[in-house]
Design a protein around this motif. Structure first.
Motif, PDB file in Angstrom:
ATOM      1  N   GLN A 270      16.913  18.255 -49.400  1.00  0.00           N
ATOM      2  CA  GLN A 270      16.688  18.288 -50.843  1.00  0.00           C
ATOM      3  C   GLN A 270      15.498  19.193 -51.130  1.00  0.00           C
ATOM      4  OE1 GLN A 270      15.703  14.540 -52.632  1.00  0.00           O
ATOM      5  NE2 GLN A 270      16.465  15.130 -54.632  1.00  0.00           N
ATOM      6  N   GLN A 271      15.645  20.058 -52.100  1.00  0.00           N
ATOM      7  CA  GLN A 271      14.633  21.065 -52.350  1.00  0.00           C
ATOM      8  C   GLN A 271      13.400  20.513 -53.039  1.00  0.00           C
ATOM      9  OE1 GLN A 271      14.971  24.520 -51.087  1.00  0.00           O
ATOM     10  NE2 GLN A 271      16.068  22.929 -49.988  1.00  0.00           N
ATOM     11  N   GLN A 272      12.240  21.010 -52.637  1.00  0.00           N
ATOM     12  CA  GLN A 272      10.961  20.550 -53.144  1.00  0.00           C
ATOM     13  C   GLN A 272      10.818  20.777 -54.637  1.00  0.00           C
ATOM     14  OE1 GLN A 272       8.750  19.023 -51.344  1.00  0.00           O
ATOM     15  NE2 GLN A 272       7.007  18.909 -52.732  1.00  0.00           N
ATOM     16  N   ASP A 273      11.271  21.935 -55.124  1.00  0.00           N
ATOM     17  CA  ASP A 273      11.095  22.239 -56.547  1.00  0.00           C
ATOM     18  C   ASP A 273      11.851  21.269 -57.424  1.00  0.00           C
ATOM     19  OD1 ASP A 273      13.552  23.077 -55.747  1.00  0.00           O
ATOM     20  OD2 ASP A 273      13.487  25.026 -56.761  1.00  0.00           O
ATOM     21  N   HIS A 274      12.993  20.771 -56.917  1.00  0.00           N
ATOM     22  CA  HIS A 274      13.746  19.783 -57.696  1.00  0.00           C
ATOM     23  C   HIS A 274      13.014  18.444 -57.728  1.00  0.00           C
ATOM     24  CE1 HIS A 274      17.132  17.438 -59.247  1.00  0.00           C
ATOM     25  NE2 HIS A 274      16.860  16.566 -58.293  1.00  0.00           N
ATOM     26  N   GLN A 275      12.449  18.049 -56.600  1.00  0.00           N
ATOM     27  CA  GLN A 275      11.774  16.751 -56.530  1.00  0.00           C
ATOM     28  C   GLN A 275      10.532  16.727 -57.412  1.00  0.00           C
ATOM     29  OE1 GLN A 275      11.059  15.446 -52.561  1.00  0.00           O
ATOM     30  NE2 GLN A 275      13.159  15.766 -51.904  1.00  0.00           N
ATOM     31  N   GLU A 276       9.839  17.863 -57.503  1.00  0.00           N
ATOM     32  CA  GLU A 276       8.611  17.882 -58.288  1.00  0.00           C
ATOM     33  C   GLU A 276       8.874  17.733 -59.781  1.00  0.00           C
ATOM     34  OE1 GLU A 276       6.745  21.494 -57.165  1.00  0.00           O
ATOM     35  OE2 GLU A 276       5.805  20.635 -55.356  1.00  0.00           O
ATOM     36  N   THR A 277      10.103  17.990 -60.219  1.00  0.00           N
ATOM     37  CA  THR A 277      10.422  17.831 -61.632  1.00  0.00           C
ATOM     38  C   THR A 277      10.659  16.373 -61.997  1.00  0.00           C
ATOM     39  OG1 THR A 277      12.794  18.129 -61.250  1.00  0.00           O
ATOM     40  CG2 THR A 277      11.476  20.121 -61.651  1.00  0.00           C
ATOM     41  N   GLY A 278      10.705  15.517 -60.970  1.00  0.00           N
ATOM     42  CA  GLY A 278      10.925  14.100 -61.229  1.00  0.00           C
ATOM     43  C   GLY A 278      12.393  13.758 -61.369  1.00  0.00           C
ATOM     44  N   GLY A 279      13.288  14.724 -61.064  1.00  0.00           N
ATOM     45  CA  GLY A 279      14.707  14.470 -61.182  1.00  0.00           C
ATOM     46  C   GLY A 279      15.214  13.619 -60.043  1.00  0.00           C
ATOM     47  N   HIS A 280      16.452  13.155 -60.190  1.00  0.00           N
ATOM     48  CA  HIS A 280      17.096  12.358 -59.164  1.00  0.00           C
ATOM     49  C   HIS A 280      18.240  13.152 -58.575  1.00  0.00           C
ATOM     50  CE1 HIS A 280      14.831   8.764 -60.205  1.00  0.00           C
ATOM     51  NE2 HIS A 280      15.085   9.034 -61.471  1.00  0.00           N
ATOM     52  N   ALA A 281      18.498  12.923 -57.289  1.00  0.00           N
ATOM     53  CA  ALA A 281      19.605  13.623 -56.655  1.00  0.00           C
ATOM     54  C   ALA A 281      20.904  13.222 -57.313  1.00  0.00           C
ATOM     55  CB  ALA A 281      19.636  13.291 -55.158  1.00  0.00           C
ATOM     56  N   GLY A 282      21.671  14.195 -57.718  1.00  0.00           N
ATOM     57  CA  GLY A 282      22.950  13.935 -58.363  1.00  0.00           C
ATOM     58  C   GLY A 282      23.795  15.170 -58.280  1.00  0.00           C
ATOM     59  N   ASP A 283      24.720  15.330 -59.237  1.00  0.00           N
ATOM     60  CA  ASP A 283      25.599  16.478 -59.205  1.00  0.00           C
ATOM     61  C   ASP A 283      24.850  17.792 -59.332  1.00  0.00           C
ATOM     62  OD1 ASP A 283      27.723  14.792 -58.931  1.00  0.00           O
ATOM     63  OD2 ASP A 283      28.146  14.694 -61.086  1.00  0.00           O
ATOM     64  N   ASP A 284      23.690  17.786 -59.999  1.00  0.00           N
ATOM     65  CA  ASP A 284      22.943  19.016 -60.203  1.00  0.00           C
ATOM     66  C   ASP A 284      21.787  19.182 -59.224  1.00  0.00           C
ATOM     67  OD1 ASP A 284      21.498  16.910 -61.136  1.00  0.00           O
ATOM     68  OD2 ASP A 284      20.701  17.953 -62.900  1.00  0.00           O
ATOM     69  N   ALA A 285      21.698  18.300 -58.221  1.00  0.00           N
ATOM     70  CA  ALA A 285      20.599  18.375 -57.270  1.00  0.00           C
ATOM     71  C   ALA A 285      20.764  19.605 -56.375  1.00  0.00           C
ATOM     72  CB  ALA A 285      20.544  17.113 -56.421  1.00  0.00           C
ATOM     73  N   ARG A 286      19.634  20.141 -55.958  1.00  0.00           N
ATOM     74  CA  ARG A 286      19.645  21.324 -55.099  1.00  0.00           C
ATOM     75  C   ARG A 286      19.437  20.902 -53.644  1.00  0.00           C
ATOM     76  NH1 ARG A 286      17.938  26.176 -55.698  1.00  0.00           N
ATOM     77  NH2 ARG A 286      15.889  25.743 -54.809  1.00  0.00           N
ATOM     78  N   TRP A 287      20.494  20.932 -52.878  1.00  0.00           N
ATOM     79  CA  TRP A 287      20.441  20.649 -51.459  1.00  0.00           C
ATOM     80  C   TRP A 287      20.855  21.907 -50.710  1.00  0.00           C
ATOM     81  CZ3 TRP A 287      19.680  15.756 -48.887  1.00  0.00           C
ATOM     82  CH2 TRP A 287      19.348  14.709 -49.764  1.00  0.00           C
ATOM     83  N   VAL A 288      20.064  22.285 -49.726  1.00  0.00           N
ATOM     84  CA  VAL A 288      20.318  23.507 -48.970  1.00  0.00           C
ATOM     85  C   VAL A 288      20.604  23.146 -47.522  1.00  0.00           C
ATOM     86  CG1 VAL A 288      19.305  25.670 -48.144  1.00  0.00           C
ATOM     87  CG2 VAL A 288      18.902  24.915 -50.493  1.00  0.00           C
ATOM     88  N   CYS A 289      21.588  23.823 -46.939  1.00  0.00           N
ATOM     89  CA  CYS A 289      21.983  23.540 -45.560  1.00  0.00           C
ATOM     90  C   CYS A 289      21.529  24.660 -44.626  1.00  0.00           C
ATOM     91  CB  CYS A 289      23.500  23.388 -45.465  1.00  0.00           C
ATOM     92  SG  CYS A 289      24.112  23.075 -43.787  1.00  0.00           S
ATOM     93  N   ARG A 290      20.960  24.258 -43.490  1.00  0.00           N
ATOM     94  CA  ARG A 290      20.738  25.200 -42.396  1.00  0.00           C
ATOM     95  C   ARG A 290      21.439  24.655 -41.168  1.00  0.00           C
ATOM     96  NH1 ARG A 290      16.519  24.335 -38.461  1.00  0.00           N
ATOM     97  NH2 ARG A 290      15.356  22.388 -38.861  1.00  0.00           N
ATOM     98  N   ILE A 291      21.987  25.543 -40.375  1.00  0.00           N
ATOM     99  CA  ILE A 291      22.728  25.155 -39.179  1.00  0.00           C
ATOM    100  C   ILE A 291      21.844  25.380 -37.963  1.00  0.00           C
ATOM    101  CG2 ILE A 291      24.764  25.569 -37.768  1.00  0.00           C
ATOM    102  CD1 ILE A 291      26.196  26.478 -40.306  1.00  0.00           C
TER     103      ILE A 291
END
Length: 371
Positions: A270-291
């Motif tokens: 889960q991306q840091q910039d999204h968490q700092e806005t106080g949002g909750h993980a949902g359909d618009d949450a920013r999750w990035v994948c690395r392999i």
């Protein structure tokens, strides 16, 4: 012969002690193996004092992030009743709970919670002062290094509701029943793992459902919520069951998904910039994948990867514990993917493994003693 050997050892010790401190310090700081350094430090009071100095520790482990924390794993072992060692138990009463402080070397037995004989614990978390949100609440509560709080989710029927949250705080005499709760969606099943992942003031468990969700409990208020993780994986063919984790760099909630067979791990964060806005993980949450491609030890044949089925045993502090289908065990660095083979631990599973993390330098010095 014995007298000659003893005399030679005494002479060698006298010579070593006669070295100037700066010479001894330069020799000790170059001892690569921690166990060997520990044995050297126990040789005499003078060497112990040199090794325990903060200036020496900073030289010996100059990279704080990489070396100041020790990650390890406990494994539960069943003892036969005929085994004399079975009379010595970490937890003195059958069925009871205990909190072990490795740094202090103490074990605090916890009383059974209300209704323990009629309920199943389906989720648990052990919280310390560092798990409180960094907004001043920790200081306000006066949490110390020995503070802990246990949180369990239990039920009288693992397939039905409601679930009950109970807590036990260090220094108190009994458990506190916080609340009962249930989900509106009857399709939501049980928790996928017993132990929670604590991140930014909340304990998180993965929940069995048609989509990936977490059960979230606030560590301060025990308020319950649920969150959908917009990651397109759950029981996809060719993958192990996913596990929650904490990103070792930013401290964000992440998800580990192990490909099987093979040596690939999908790490969703889960991306840091999204968490700092106080949002909750949902359909618009920013999750990035690395392999992450895992690297077998050099003595393994790389072609083994094509038939290797790895399984999760535990994760802590950026180190992952895995076992393969041949009962080999590995510690994996989640940054580099480097695998280090461990000793055979016998028949163990994720249910028998408890990962832990502690300050390595403090632990090292505490074991030196004060003599």
């Amino acid at each position: 012969m014995e007298e000659t050997t003893a005399a030679a050892a005494a002479a060698a010790a006298a010579t070593a002690i006669s070295f100037p401190e700066d010479v001894v310090r330069e020799i000790l700081v170059r001892v690569e193996d921690e166990a060997d350094l520990f044995r050297c430090a126990l040789t005499c009071t003078r060497w112990r004092r040199l090794v325990a100095k903060a200036s020496f520790l900073r030289r010996r482990w100059p990279e704080p992030h990489a070396s100041s924390f020790l990650s390890g794993f406990f494994t539960a072992k069943r003892l036969a009743l005929t085994d004399p060692a079975a009379t010595v138990s970490l937890v003195p009463t059958p069925g009871s709970m205990a909190v072990l402080n490795l740094l202090a070397g103490t074990c605090e037995v916890i009383p059974l919670h209300k209704g323990a004989s009629k309920t199943w614990a389906i989720g648990c978390a052990i919280l310390t002062a560092t798990d409180w949100p960094s907004d001043g609440k920790q200081a306000a509560h006066g949490h110390s290094a020995t503070f802990f709080k246990l949180l369990i989710i239990n039920t009288t029927d693992v397939f039905h509701r409601p679930w009950t949250i109970q807590t036990f705080t260090s220094g108190e005499a009994s458990w506190n029943t916080v609340c009962e709760f249930s989900f509106d969606d009857p399709e939501i099943g049980t928790l996928m793992h017993l132990t929670a992942v604590v991140c930014r003031g909340k304990a998180h468990w993965l929940v069995r459902h048609v989509c990936l969700q977490t059960l979230d409990v606030d560590v301060e208020t025990c308020k319950v919520s649920q969150t959908e993780i917009p990651v397109p994986i759950l029981y996809r063919k060719g993958y192990a069951v996913p596990r929650l984790s904490i990103d070792d760099v930013g401290g964000a909630l992440s998800l580990l998904h192990l490909r099987r067979p093979g040596l690939m791990v999908d790490i969703w964060t889960q991306q840091q910039d999204h968490q700092e806005t106080g949002g909750h993980a949902g359909d618009d949450a920013r999750w990035v994948c690395r392999i992450l491609e895992l690297q077998l030890p050099t003595h393994n044949i790389q072609s083994e990867a094509e038939t290797m089925y790895l399984s999760f045993l535990g994760e802590k502090g950026g180190m992952l514990l895995l076992k393969d289908n041949h009962r080999h065990f590995y510690a994996v660095d989640l940054k580099t993917g480097v695998m280090r083979e461990l000793m055979d631990c016998g028949r163990i599973s994720s249910a028998k493994v408890v990962p832990f993390e502690m300050d390595w330098q403090t632990f090292f010095v505490s074991r030196l003693g004060s003599k």
